[in-house]
Enzyme design. Structure first.
Site, PDB file in Angstrom:
ATOM      1  N   LYS A  60       0.628  -1.373   0.067  1.00  0.00           N
ATOM      2  CA  LYS A  60      -0.049  -0.073   0.028  1.00  0.00           C
ATOM      3  C   LYS A  60       1.044   1.567   0.124  1.00  0.00           C
ATOM      4  O   LYS A  60       0.706   2.101  -0.546  1.00  0.00           O
ATOM      5  CB  LYS A  60      -0.911  -0.172   1.161  1.00  0.00           C
ATOM      6  CG  LYS A  60      -2.079  -1.062   1.256  1.00  0.00           C
ATOM      7  CD  LYS A  60      -3.312  -0.933   0.216  1.00  0.00           C
ATOM      8  CE  LYS A  60      -4.099  -1.756  -0.643  1.00  0.00           C
ATOM      9  NZ  LYS A  60      -5.160  -2.136  -1.522  1.00  0.00           N
TER      10      LYS A  60
ATOM     11  N   SER B 183       1.823  -9.583  -0.811  1.00  0.00           N
ATOM     12  CA  SER B 183       1.578  -8.384  -0.888  1.00  0.00           C
ATOM     13  C   SER B 183       1.685  -7.742   1.001  1.00  0.00           C
ATOM     14  O   SER B 183       1.698  -6.597   1.100  1.00  0.00           O
ATOM     15  CB  SER B 183      -0.336  -8.420  -0.970  1.00  0.00           C
ATOM     16  OG  SER B 183      -0.380  -9.461  -0.296  1.00  0.00           O
TER      17      SER B 183
ATOM     18  N   GLU C 163     -10.112   5.679   2.619  1.00  0.00           N
ATOM     19  CA  GLU C 163     -10.490   4.808   3.518  1.00  0.00           C
ATOM     20  C   GLU C 163      -9.888   3.687   3.723  1.00  0.00           C
ATOM     21  O   GLU C 163      -8.468   3.320   3.240  1.00  0.00           O
ATOM     22  CB  GLU C 163     -11.579   4.445   1.995  1.00  0.00           C
ATOM     23  CG  GLU C 163     -11.010   3.021   1.159  1.00  0.00           C
ATOM     24  CD  GLU C 163      -9.789   3.590   0.179  1.00  0.00           C
ATOM     25  OE1 GLU C 163     -10.033   4.933   0.046  1.00  0.00           O
ATOM     26  OE2 GLU C 163      -9.353   3.512  -0.638  1.00  0.00           O
TER      27      GLU C 163
HETATM   28  C1  LIG Z   1      -7.938   0.675   0.083  1.00  0.00           C
HETATM   29  C2  LIG Z   1      -8.715  -1.212   1.114  1.00  0.00           C
HETATM   30  C3  LIG Z   1      -7.579  -2.477   1.208  1.00  0.00           C
HETATM   31  C4  LIG Z   1      -6.685  -2.867   1.614  1.00  0.00           C
HETATM   32  N1  LIG Z   1      -5.838  -3.792   1.594  1.00  0.00           N
HETATM   33  C5  LIG Z   1      -6.158  -4.646   1.346  1.00  0.00           C
HETATM   34  C6  LIG Z   1      -4.673  -5.347   1.249  1.00  0.00           C
HETATM   35  C7  LIG Z   1      -4.824  -6.278  -0.102  1.00  0.00           C
HETATM   36  C8  LIG Z   1      -5.905  -6.377  -1.153  1.00  0.00           C
HETATM   37  O1  LIG Z   1      -6.044  -5.142  -2.115  1.00  0.00           O
HETATM   38  P1  LIG Z   1      -5.900  -4.923  -3.703  1.00  0.00           P
HETATM   39  O2  LIG Z   1      -3.562  -5.303  -3.812  1.00  0.00           O
HETATM   40  O3  LIG Z   1      -5.577  -3.434  -3.945  1.00  0.00           O
HETATM   41  O4  LIG Z   1      -6.698  -6.099  -4.581  1.00  0.00           O
HETATM   42  C9  LIG Z   1      -3.718  -7.015  -0.151  1.00  0.00           C
HETATM   43  N2  LIG Z   1      -3.110  -7.328   0.510  1.00  0.00           N
HETATM   44  C10 LIG Z   1      -2.833  -6.208   1.489  1.00  0.00           C
HETATM   45  C11 LIG Z   1      -1.838  -6.607   2.721  1.00  0.00           C
HETATM   46  C12 LIG Z   1      -4.129  -5.952   1.713  1.00  0.00           C
HETATM   47  O5  LIG Z   1      -3.951  -4.833   2.734  1.00  0.00           O
HETATM   48  C13 LIG Z   1      -6.472  -1.607   3.292  1.00  0.00           C
HETATM   49  O6  LIG Z   1      -7.382  -1.308   3.683  1.00  0.00           O
HETATM   50  O7  LIG Z   1      -5.445  -2.130   4.079  1.00  0.00           O
END
Ligand SMILES: CC/C=C(/N=C/c1c(COP(=O)(O)O)cnc(C)c1O)C(=O)O
Length: 382
Positions: free
Chosen positions: A81, A367, A103
């Site tokens: 992120k 991720s 968000e």
């Molecule tokens: C934007 C809302 C999604 C969130 N997280 C999604 C997330 C995801 C899924 O989100 P995407 O990569 O956008 O599909 C995958 N791996 C981790 C460690 C995540 O935290 C958040 O709020 O942290």
């Protein structure tokens, strides 16, 4: 603006000027050499890029394939992120905005946003569903320590969809001073394009790294899909190559509507949060969804993924909660790496398809790390 028929700007007229301003600001930001150098320097020294591409020998032996992990869990704040929030933080400053809203579901995007706001001296308001405030409490604590205010959203299920609803509502009201730092490749144009671009660094690095280690490309790339930003980030560098791409969604408890978040596998075309994409809906109402992982618990998906599905460039599938947990514990006990429950869906998919992937060279996009999920894990172990 569109990915085939998907994407667009299905928003109230009042938001169009803000979206136009954002698109103009983004194009200027990308051309500004000084801003781009500053961002690239910080991606290196602050985020810790490039993240390693780690050959997971023990996990590979267990699977019967050659598995590399792209270690976004080692990026600052513990997930991919930060790649998006750092870039959008610089973009917001470049555009003269001094208030940031966002968000969050898993809280990783919320923490990554609060982190960048602390670094850049920006006011920070994070909207988070009440359900997620409770199940990702470690990240709520971190956001507050980092100086953000966290607004718990009770309406409509209290998960990611509700948080985005409230953030969009705030943005319509405060668009003059406020940048909406959207956390995935969802929302109206230009958000999917901007977030996809900022996450594409993952794929660029992975491509260089796999060639360095194997003198060839991998056979397969597997990534989990919530809104789709980490998956698109790594896939984007390989779209024209002879590499099989798998996007894995949350199968939750069952294939019954309301029990899962497998939008691309089980959904139909619809409009949510300003974009036409696949959507989990019932009689034209957005369906309630479920996943053990807050970050995948979302009824929509990025429009480029809908295009990649319909053009058959990417294979989308899903694993159930229990299969994600198998991936979670397998990586923890075999490699000493505790993965996020979201990433565990990609791990679980490879475990559940050993015959398909036998002797292949596979990159799994790790991720994020699983610190945030320990309460959930304890609860399922009882
Ligand atoms: C934007 C809302 C999604 C969130 N997280 C999604 C997330 C995801 C899924 O989100 P995407 O990569 O956008 O599909 C995958 N791996 C981790 C460690 C995540 O935290 C958040 O709020 O942290």
């Amino acid at each position: 603006r569109y990915f085939g028929e998907f994407g667009g700007q299905f928003v109230p007229e009042t938001l169009i000027p803000a979206l136009d301003e954002l698109e103009e600001g983004y194009i200027a930001f990308k051309k500004d050499k000084k801003a781009q150098k500053q961002l690239n320097d910080m991606l290196k020294t602050y985020v810790g890029r490039p993240t390693p591409l780690y050959f997971a020998k023990n996990f590979s032996d267990y699977v019967g394939a050659k598995v590399y992990l792209k270690r976004e869990d080692l990026a600052h704040t513990g997930a991919h992120k930060i790649n998006n929030t750092l870039a959008q933080g610089f973009l917001a400053k470049f555009m003269g905005k001094n208030r940031i809203i966002a968000e969050t579901g898993a809280g990783q995007h919320g923490v990554a946003t609060a982190t960048v706001c602390a670094l850049l001296g920006l006011e920070c308001v994070i909207y988070m569903g009440k359900t997620d405030v409770e199940r990702q409490s470690i990240n709520v604590d971190k956001m507050k320590i980092l100086g953000a205010s966290v607004i718990s959203v009770e309406k409509s299920g209290g998960t990611l969809k509700s948080a985005i609803n409230e953030a969009l509502r705030d943005w319509v009201t405060n668009v003059k001073t406020t940048h909406y730092l959207l956390g995935s490749v969802v929302g109206p144009h230009p958000f999917p394009t901007i977030v996809g671009d900022f996450q594409s660094i993952i794929g660029k690095e992975a491509k260089r790294q796999i060639k360095q280690y194997e003198n060839r490309l991998c056979d397969v790339i597997v990534a989990c899909v919530g809104g789709g930003s980490n998956a698109y980030g790594i896939f984007s560098a390989f779209l024209k190559d002879n590499v099989e791409l798998y996007g894995i969604e949350a199968g939750g408890r069952s294939v019954n509507l309301g029990d899962h978040s497998a939008t691309l596998s089980l959904g139909t075309k619809g409009i949510l949060h300003g974009a036409l994409s696949y959507l989990l809906q019932k009689n034209a109402n957005v369906a309630s969804v479920h996943s053990i992982s807050a970050g995948l618990d979302y009824p929509g998906v990025g429009p480029m993924h809908s295009y990649l599905k319909d053009t058959k460039r990417v294979i989308y599938d899903y694993v159930f909660d229990n299969q994600a947990l198998e991936g979670f514990f397998a990586l923890s006990k075999l490699e000493g790496i505790i993965p996020a429950l979201e990433s565990s869906h990609a791990l679980g998919y490879v475990l559940a398809n050993k015959e398909k992937f036998k002797n292949k060279i596979i990159i799994i996009n790790l991720s994020g790390r699983g610190d945030k999920d320990l309460d959930i894990i304890k609860a399922v172990q009882q």
